[in-house]
Design a protein around this motif. Sequence first.
Motif, PDB file in Angstrom:
ATOM      1  N   MET A   1       0.823  -1.207   0.000  1.00  0.00           N
ATOM      2  CA  MET A   1       0.000   0.000   0.000  1.00  0.00           C
ATOM      3  C   MET A   1       0.863   1.266   0.000  1.00  0.00           C
ATOM      4  N   THR A   2       0.295   2.364  -0.464  1.00  0.00           N
ATOM      5  CA  THR A   2       1.017   3.636  -0.494  1.00  0.00           C
ATOM      6  C   THR A   2       0.575   4.504   0.677  1.00  0.00           C
ATOM      7  N   THR A   8      -7.563   0.820   7.958  1.00  0.00           N
ATOM      8  CA  THR A   8      -7.880   0.560   9.366  1.00  0.00           C
ATOM      9  C   THR A   8      -9.053  -0.410   9.433  1.00  0.00           C
ATOM     10  N   ARG A   9      -9.149  -1.113  10.597  1.00  0.00           N
ATOM     11  CA  ARG A   9     -10.240  -2.066  10.808  1.00  0.00           C
ATOM     12  C   ARG A   9     -11.190  -1.538  11.878  1.00  0.00           C
ATOM     13  N   VAL A  15     -11.685   0.108   6.556  1.00  0.00           N
ATOM     14  CA  VAL A  15     -11.838   1.480   6.077  1.00  0.00           C
ATOM     15  C   VAL A  15     -10.610   1.858   5.251  1.00  0.00           C
ATOM     16  N   LEU A  16     -10.840   2.252   3.996  1.00  0.00           N
ATOM     17  CA  LEU A  16      -9.784   2.714   3.083  1.00  0.00           C
ATOM     18  C   LEU A  16      -9.912   4.229   2.975  1.00  0.00           C
ATOM     19  N   SER A  35      -6.057  -0.439  -4.754  1.00  0.00           N
ATOM     20  CA  SER A  35      -5.987  -1.830  -5.203  1.00  0.00           C
ATOM     21  C   SER A  35      -5.341  -2.716  -4.133  1.00  0.00           C
ATOM     22  N   ASP A  36      -4.230  -2.257  -3.561  1.00  0.00           N
ATOM     23  CA  ASP A  36      -3.544  -3.035  -2.525  1.00  0.00           C
ATOM     24  C   ASP A  36      -4.420  -3.196  -1.284  1.00  0.00           C
ATOM     25  N   ALA A  37      -5.121  -2.116  -0.938  1.00  0.00           N
ATOM     26  CA  ALA A  37      -5.969  -2.172   0.258  1.00  0.00           C
ATOM     27  C   ALA A  37      -7.151  -3.123   0.052  1.00  0.00           C
ATOM     28  N   MET A  38      -7.705  -3.173  -1.153  1.00  0.00           N
ATOM     29  CA  MET A  38      -8.756  -4.144  -1.436  1.00  0.00           C
ATOM     30  C   MET A  38      -8.216  -5.570  -1.281  1.00  0.00           C
ATOM     31  N   ASP A  39      -6.997  -5.805  -1.777  1.00  0.00           N
ATOM     32  CA  ASP A  39      -6.378  -7.129  -1.622  1.00  0.00           C
ATOM     33  C   ASP A  39      -6.259  -7.489  -0.142  1.00  0.00           C
ATOM     34  N   ARG A  40      -5.814  -6.542   0.644  1.00  0.00           N
ATOM     35  CA  ARG A  40      -5.625  -6.815   2.073  1.00  0.00           C
ATOM     36  C   ARG A  40      -6.954  -7.107   2.762  1.00  0.00           C
TER      37      ARG A  40
END
Length: 697
Positions: A1-2, A8-9, A15-16, A35-40
């Motif tokens: 992620m950037t 956060t959870r 939450v992105l 995109s990275d946050a969706m993967d996570r």
Amino acid sequence: MTDVVTYTRHDEIAVLRIANPPVNALSQAVRQGLSDAMDRAESEDGVKAVLIVGDGRAFIAGADIKEFGKPPMEPNLPDLCTRIEASPLLVVASMHGVSLGGGLEVALGCHYRVAQPSARVGLPEVHLGILPGAGGTQRLPRLTGAEKAVEAITTGRHIKAPEALELGIIDKIEEGDPETVGLAYARDLLASNAARRPVSEMPNPQGIDWDATHAALLKKGRGQLSPATAMRAVQAASELPFDEGIKRERELFMDLMNTDQRKGLIHAFFNERAVSNLPELKGVAPRALQSIGVIGGGTMGAGIATACLLSGLNVVMIEMSDDAAEAAKGRIGGNLAGALKRGKINQEKHDNLLSIALEVSQNYDSLKDVDLVIEAVFEEMDVKKQVFAKLDAACKPGCVLASNTSYLDVNEIAASTTRPADVIGLHFFSPAHVMKLLEVVVADQTAPDVVATGFALGKMLGKVAVRAGVCDGFIGNRILSTYRAVAGHMVLDGASPFQIDDALTDFGFAMGPFAVADLAGLDIGWATRKRKAATRHPDERVPTYIDRLCEQGHYGQKTGEGYYIYEKGKRGGTPNPKILELIKDEQQTLGITPRDFSDAEIVRRYMCAMVNEAAEVVGEGIARRPLDVDMTLLFGYGFPRYWGGPMKWADIQGLDAVLADIERYGQEDAWFWQPAPLLKQLVAEGRTFDDLNKEAA
């Protein structure tokens, strides 16, 4: 992620948060971060929903303009929207501020959307010569229906949250912190076992009369391609499965990416912002502006006063008599009533502007406390000098003294005062409370902070302010006189005024030159021809047939007859048959055998004359940069925005081709068609007008 997307959870919800100030533009880093946050989120146990929210003052304001014109970088936006939509998790967008272009397309890729009451959404890509290329033309019509989607996409307008809810673009309006509101909405959806709701899986919208709509859009846009092409993409949403519609959207998007119109619109977009960014004003603070004086309450003066009042400035209007003062107040009141009707102000504001913020006086002493005064009296040097002598005596030290002159020498006006450093030209365009252009005319002795004050006023009034030097007509009207002259030459040689007007409106101008002359008043040109007759060069060709009409008291729209006949209650005019007879008589007197002109030749001669004079204006330093000319013509003279302005048009055509045509025309009329030295220099060096813009940046 950037760093620009944080994760956060909150129990079952990830939450992105996008934090790419100032407006969360969709840079490569933001796209990668989402995109990275969706993967996570999809990889973590217990996550059932994703909330996408923006930091600061917007959800996502659109594409990152820093990436315009650069090679695309992965992940691209269409793939990101598809990736978000395909998530097995429930994805919610919580929107505030603006969600425009790609920002709205990201939200449409989510399964549910909640927005603040003040939020606005829109797909404004047509204004850049393209169309929404990340699924916007395919998803929006599945929510709104085809007709509403076509209207929203082809106008590119901002849609306020209540209307967006009514159209089905958003699902809920809730006031509060966007993250708090979004979390509550996501929890409600999970508690009710709400299903994922990909827009791509919704039914195709019903069709409309596509061909008729396409023709209407081309006509309304005066030939602009992007709205009509965007409509064809919406048509694909109606007629094709989603995946095929996306492919069609991409094809049409790429078609527009390769057009000259896109180049012109991108040029206009960037330079509308760059035109008031002058190196000479860096570090120069403008003088304070709270109260404005306006001399003369005619149409122009009333418009200037209205613009100032609507911008929060107090106005002191000076008129010569009780009747004139009452008439001026009536004009301003009429303008403000229009603003009230359009919802720009409420009744209380309207009443306060007229009764408190506006003072109408016949006494110049009433100007003793104003910060800047704008003279808008009759265009006669002696009259203006008398006014400035009074202003010099009445106004406080440091008050900026401005003339709204269209042509006259601001140096001569300044010399009639004891404070020439405080004098500047502020050339408004009528109606002044509507037209966006303001020429800031800098005289030889104008102080730098006075120039900065002129630009500060332009910004306060919402104008596009352009710096101009002193010459007859400054930038706009000087160039106008040249391309208006070549139109007159073509009439003498065989093209009718009506053909010329039609050819130029087909090219994209708001009006042709002869319709414009009728609108402005034929008596203005008549007076100018008489004023210049004594000093006119013997080789200059000046048609005089229209003077015969003026001698009969016909001055265009205001008298009901000019090049066109105007009837009360009817929009526009019909060609005046007298005109062709007057032209024929003059051709016979001059021994001219008329010839046919094609529409293409009319446009080419008109544009070449415009570009050549514009090159003279830049070469002499009247305009500092070619972009100053382009913005002047775009915002004051109805030039088609999708060509970017005459200098951008010339760059697109090729300066060598433009110069070759000018030299060819010069074989017929060597006095008029003298190639500008700057144009010849650029061609010899293989450079463009835009190269000069970049050097000046």
